[in-house]
Design a protein around this motif. Sequence first.
Motif, PDB file in Angstrom:
ATOM      1  N   VAL A 143       1.440  -3.410 -10.288  1.00 21.33           N
ATOM      2  CA  VAL A 143       0.397  -3.586 -11.118  1.00 21.33           C
ATOM      3  C   VAL A 143      -0.277  -5.223 -11.078  1.00 21.33           C
ATOM      4  CG1 VAL A 143      -0.155  -3.963 -13.748  1.00 21.33           C
ATOM      5  CG2 VAL A 143       1.029  -1.966 -13.084  1.00 21.33           C
ATOM      6  N   VAL A 144       1.183  -6.084 -10.969  1.00 23.78           N
ATOM      7  CA  VAL A 144       0.617  -7.438 -10.551  1.00 23.78           C
ATOM      8  C   VAL A 144      -0.026  -7.588  -9.331  1.00 23.78           C
ATOM      9  CG1 VAL A 144       1.832  -9.703 -10.328  1.00 23.78           C
ATOM     10  CG2 VAL A 144       2.683  -8.153 -12.078  1.00 23.78           C
ATOM     11  N   ASP A 145       0.195  -6.884  -8.204  1.00 25.10           N
ATOM     12  CA  ASP A 145      -0.284  -7.148  -6.761  1.00 25.10           C
ATOM     13  C   ASP A 145      -1.963  -6.427  -6.936  1.00 25.10           C
ATOM     14  OD1 ASP A 145      -0.229  -7.551  -3.890  1.00 25.10           O
ATOM     15  OD2 ASP A 145      -0.535  -5.380  -4.035  1.00 25.10           O
ATOM     16  N   SER A 146      -1.958  -5.399  -7.846  1.00 23.61           N
ATOM     17  CA  SER A 146      -3.499  -4.897  -8.011  1.00 23.61           C
ATOM     18  C   SER A 146      -4.242  -5.824  -8.795  1.00 23.61           C
ATOM     19  CB  SER A 146      -3.184  -3.495  -8.886  1.00 23.61           C
ATOM     20  OG  SER A 146      -2.510  -2.670  -7.778  1.00 23.61           O
ATOM     21  N   LEU A 147      -3.710  -6.418  -9.743  1.00 20.37           N
ATOM     22  CA  LEU A 147      -4.466  -7.526 -10.438  1.00 20.37           C
ATOM     23  C   LEU A 147      -4.980  -8.874  -9.680  1.00 20.37           C
ATOM     24  CD1 LEU A 147      -2.690  -7.641 -13.986  1.00 20.37           C
ATOM     25  CD2 LEU A 147      -4.842  -6.533 -13.380  1.00 20.37           C
ATOM     26  N   LEU A 148      -4.177  -9.262  -8.789  1.00 19.17           N
ATOM     27  CA  LEU A 148      -4.149 -10.012  -7.760  1.00 19.17           C
ATOM     28  C   LEU A 148      -5.310  -9.848  -6.781  1.00 19.17           C
ATOM     29  CD1 LEU A 148      -0.753 -11.614  -7.013  1.00 19.17           C
ATOM     30  CD2 LEU A 148      -2.510 -12.760  -8.243  1.00 19.17           C
ATOM     31  N   LEU A 149      -5.144  -8.348  -6.144  1.00 21.08           N
ATOM     32  CA  LEU A 149      -6.372  -8.013  -5.445  1.00 21.08           C
ATOM     33  C   LEU A 149      -7.637  -7.871  -6.003  1.00 21.08           C
ATOM     34  CD1 LEU A 149      -7.249  -6.630  -2.895  1.00 21.08           C
ATOM     35  CD2 LEU A 149      -6.347  -4.361  -4.050  1.00 21.08           C
ATOM     36  N   ARG A 150      -7.665  -7.384  -7.538  1.00 21.00           N
ATOM     37  CA  ARG A 150      -8.927  -7.467  -8.112  1.00 21.00           C
ATOM     38  C   ARG A 150      -9.487  -8.660  -8.353  1.00 21.00           C
ATOM     39  NH1 ARG A 150     -10.082  -8.009 -13.718  1.00 21.00           N
ATOM     40  NH2 ARG A 150     -11.553  -6.815 -14.533  1.00 21.00           N
ATOM     41  N   ARG A 151      -8.835  -9.793  -8.692  1.00 20.76           N
ATOM     42  CA  ARG A 151      -9.287 -11.189  -8.560  1.00 20.76           C
ATOM     43  C   ARG A 151      -9.927 -11.620  -7.255  1.00 20.76           C
ATOM     44  NH1 ARG A 151      -5.318 -16.061 -10.336  1.00 20.76           N
ATOM     45  NH2 ARG A 151      -4.997 -15.784  -8.457  1.00 20.76           N
ATOM     46  N   THR A 152      -9.001 -11.244  -6.333  1.00 23.86           N
ATOM     47  CA  THR A 152      -9.730 -11.717  -4.897  1.00 23.86           C
ATOM     48  C   THR A 152     -10.987 -10.819  -4.597  1.00 23.86           C
ATOM     49  OG1 THR A 152      -7.252 -12.143  -4.156  1.00 23.86           O
ATOM     50  CG2 THR A 152      -8.954 -11.815  -2.372  1.00 23.86           C
ATOM     51  N   VAL A 153     -11.018  -9.866  -4.722  1.00 29.04           N
ATOM     52  CA  VAL A 153     -11.976  -9.096  -4.298  1.00 29.04           C
ATOM     53  C   VAL A 153     -13.617  -9.477  -5.180  1.00 29.04           C
ATOM     54  CG1 VAL A 153     -13.285  -6.643  -4.729  1.00 29.04           C
ATOM     55  CG2 VAL A 153     -11.031  -7.049  -3.811  1.00 29.04           C
ATOM     56  N   ARG A 154     -13.177  -9.429  -6.585  1.00 27.24           N
ATOM     57  CA  ARG A 154     -14.252 -10.146  -7.293  1.00 27.24           C
ATOM     58  C   ARG A 154     -14.968 -11.693  -6.978  1.00 27.24           C
ATOM     59  NH1 ARG A 154     -15.071  -7.896 -12.435  1.00 27.24           N
ATOM     60  NH2 ARG A 154     -16.102  -9.961 -13.083  1.00 27.24           N
ATOM     61  N   ARG A 155     -13.693 -12.434  -6.283  1.00 27.04           N
ATOM     62  CA  ARG A 155     -14.269 -13.728  -6.073  1.00 27.04           C
ATOM     63  C   ARG A 155     -15.048 -13.802  -4.672  1.00 27.04           C
ATOM     64  NH1 ARG A 155     -11.328 -16.748  -2.747  1.00 27.04           N
ATOM     65  NH2 ARG A 155      -9.573 -15.779  -3.234  1.00 27.04           N
ATOM     66  N   ARG A 156     -14.547 -12.966  -3.816  1.00 32.52           N
ATOM     67  CA  ARG A 156     -14.990 -13.036  -2.288  1.00 32.52           C
ATOM     68  C   ARG A 156     -16.428 -12.320  -2.196  1.00 32.52           C
ATOM     69  NH1 ARG A 156     -10.156 -12.524   1.791  1.00 32.52           N
ATOM     70  NH2 ARG A 156     -12.080 -12.970   3.319  1.00 32.52           N
ATOM     71  N   VAL A 157     -16.693 -10.919  -3.124  1.00 30.55           N
ATOM     72  CA  VAL A 157     -17.807 -10.387  -3.355  1.00 30.55           C
ATOM     73  C   VAL A 157     -19.023 -11.033  -3.783  1.00 30.55           C
ATOM     74  CG1 VAL A 157     -19.016  -8.099  -4.155  1.00 30.55           C
ATOM     75  CG2 VAL A 157     -16.586  -8.104  -3.069  1.00 30.55           C
ATOM     76  N   THR A 169     -22.073  -1.646  -7.373  1.00 29.44           N
ATOM     77  CA  THR A 169     -21.185  -0.866  -6.439  1.00 29.44           C
ATOM     78  C   THR A 169     -19.997  -0.382  -7.120  1.00 29.44           C
ATOM     79  OG1 THR A 169     -20.383  -2.946  -5.339  1.00 29.44           O
ATOM     80  CG2 THR A 169     -22.598  -1.902  -4.440  1.00 29.44           C
ATOM     81  N   GLY A 170     -19.496  -1.131  -8.057  1.00 29.68           N
ATOM     82  CA  GLY A 170     -18.151  -0.681  -8.608  1.00 29.68           C
ATOM     83  C   GLY A 170     -17.020  -1.018  -7.381  1.00 29.68           C
ATOM     84  N   VAL A 171     -17.060  -2.198  -6.729  1.00 24.23           N
ATOM     85  CA  VAL A 171     -16.140  -2.320  -5.628  1.00 24.23           C
ATOM     86  C   VAL A 171     -14.815  -2.705  -6.307  1.00 24.23           C
ATOM     87  CG1 VAL A 171     -18.020  -2.927  -4.201  1.00 24.23           C
ATOM     88  CG2 VAL A 171     -16.840  -4.802  -5.840  1.00 24.23           C
ATOM     89  N   VAL A 172     -14.436  -3.006  -7.616  1.00 19.41           N
ATOM     90  CA  VAL A 172     -13.163  -3.433  -7.933  1.00 19.41           C
ATOM     91  C   VAL A 172     -12.209  -2.338  -8.018  1.00 19.41           C
ATOM     92  CG1 VAL A 172     -11.909  -4.443  -9.675  1.00 19.41           C
ATOM     93  CG2 VAL A 172     -13.901  -5.403  -9.245  1.00 19.41           C
ATOM     94  N   GLY A 173     -12.717  -1.123  -8.869  1.00 20.11           N
ATOM     95  CA  GLY A 173     -11.778   0.234  -8.587  1.00 20.11           C
ATOM     96  C   GLY A 173     -11.632   0.681  -7.225  1.00 20.11           C
ATOM     97  N   TYR A 174     -12.595   0.639  -6.390  1.00 19.63           N
ATOM     98  CA  TYR A 174     -12.784   0.985  -4.949  1.00 19.63           C
ATOM     99  C   TYR A 174     -11.454   0.321  -4.288  1.00 19.63           C
ATOM    100  CZ  TYR A 174     -14.375   2.129  -0.386  1.00 19.63           C
ATOM    101  OH  TYR A 174     -14.889   2.804   1.000  1.00 19.63           O
ATOM    102  N   ALA A 175     -11.611  -0.914  -4.332  1.00 16.67           N
ATOM    103  CA  ALA A 175     -10.470  -1.793  -3.796  1.00 16.67           C
ATOM    104  C   ALA A 175      -9.169  -1.138  -4.120  1.00 16.67           C
ATOM    105  CB  ALA A 175     -10.657  -3.277  -3.782  1.00 16.67           C
ATOM    106  N   VAL A 176      -8.897  -1.220  -5.335  1.00 15.96           N
ATOM    107  CA  VAL A 176      -7.541  -1.122  -5.829  1.00 15.96           C
ATOM    108  C   VAL A 176      -7.191   0.544  -5.285  1.00 15.96           C
ATOM    109  CG1 VAL A 176      -6.315  -0.329  -8.103  1.00 15.96           C
ATOM    110  CG2 VAL A 176      -7.961  -2.519  -7.876  1.00 15.96           C
ATOM    111  N   MET A 177      -8.186   1.594  -5.411  1.00 16.25           N
ATOM    112  CA  MET A 177      -7.714   2.800  -5.206  1.00 16.25           C
ATOM    113  C   MET A 177      -7.253   2.868  -3.544  1.00 16.25           C
ATOM    114  SD  MET A 177      -7.478   4.424  -7.621  1.00 16.25           S
ATOM    115  CE  MET A 177      -7.238   6.245  -7.006  1.00 16.25           C
ATOM    116  N   ARG A 178      -7.926   1.976  -2.925  1.00 20.75           N
ATOM    117  CA  ARG A 178      -7.751   2.119  -1.406  1.00 20.75           C
ATOM    118  C   ARG A 178      -6.434   1.328  -1.067  1.00 20.75           C
ATOM    119  NH1 ARG A 178     -10.677   3.096   3.572  1.00 20.75           N
ATOM    120  NH2 ARG A 178      -9.752   1.853   5.109  1.00 20.75           N
ATOM    121  N   ALA A 179      -6.145   0.213  -2.101  1.00 23.49           N
ATOM    122  CA  ALA A 179      -4.753  -0.402  -1.644  1.00 23.49           C
ATOM    123  C   ALA A 179      -3.694   0.689  -2.065  1.00 23.49           C
ATOM    124  CB  ALA A 179      -4.891  -1.686  -2.649  1.00 23.49           C
TER     125      ALA A 179
END
Length: 199
Positions: A143-157, A169-179
């Motif tokens: 869960v913690v790693d997914s939250l970090l990924l969420r923040r990274t994706v939001r910032r970079r996109v 595009t709903g990329v945050v959920g897309y990124a977490v599901m792929r991870a």
Amino acid sequence: MFGRTKEPAAPAAPEGRPTAAPGAGKGRPTPSRAEREAANRRPLVPADRKAATASSKDALRAERRRVQLGRINGEEKYLALRDRGPVKRYVRDVVDSRRNLGEFFLPFVLVLLLVQLAVSSSGNSVLFLASYALLYVGLIAVVVDSLLLRRTVRRRVTAKFGADALVRTGVVGYAVMRALQLRRSRIPKPQVRRGDAVG
């Protein structure tokens, strides 16, 4: 009045249109309507139905295989709608370039289940409780790693495509599901290696 009668003048040909020489043509007769229809006619039922069915199945199988390989390799025209576009491709590269704890969670849970089965037969309650504690620790880490990924994706996109791309595009959920998927089972397959820099 008593002079010679003049012969009528031949009509002049219109300018720009060449006069055809007498007897000259295109060298072949014009086909009739029935002949043209007969040339275009195809049989509704082929003569060898079994061979036609087999060739049709082979063509469909080859087309499905081509589409499947295109999806696996990330060819844009073969991708599902949820995977299309430069934003989704960029997010896939961001996810695939990092080591995600979510992809190891399923194997980790399977190992813990085997340990619990072995421990429950031996009757050791301490090890049984320890395996449950490890399960919750692993879940919290994911869960913690997914939250970090969420923040990274939001910032970079947002930095690359603008804030509108996040909502559109709903990329945050897309990124977490792929991870959360195992790296080998991801479709489209990863185009970058772990640790590669994604611009």
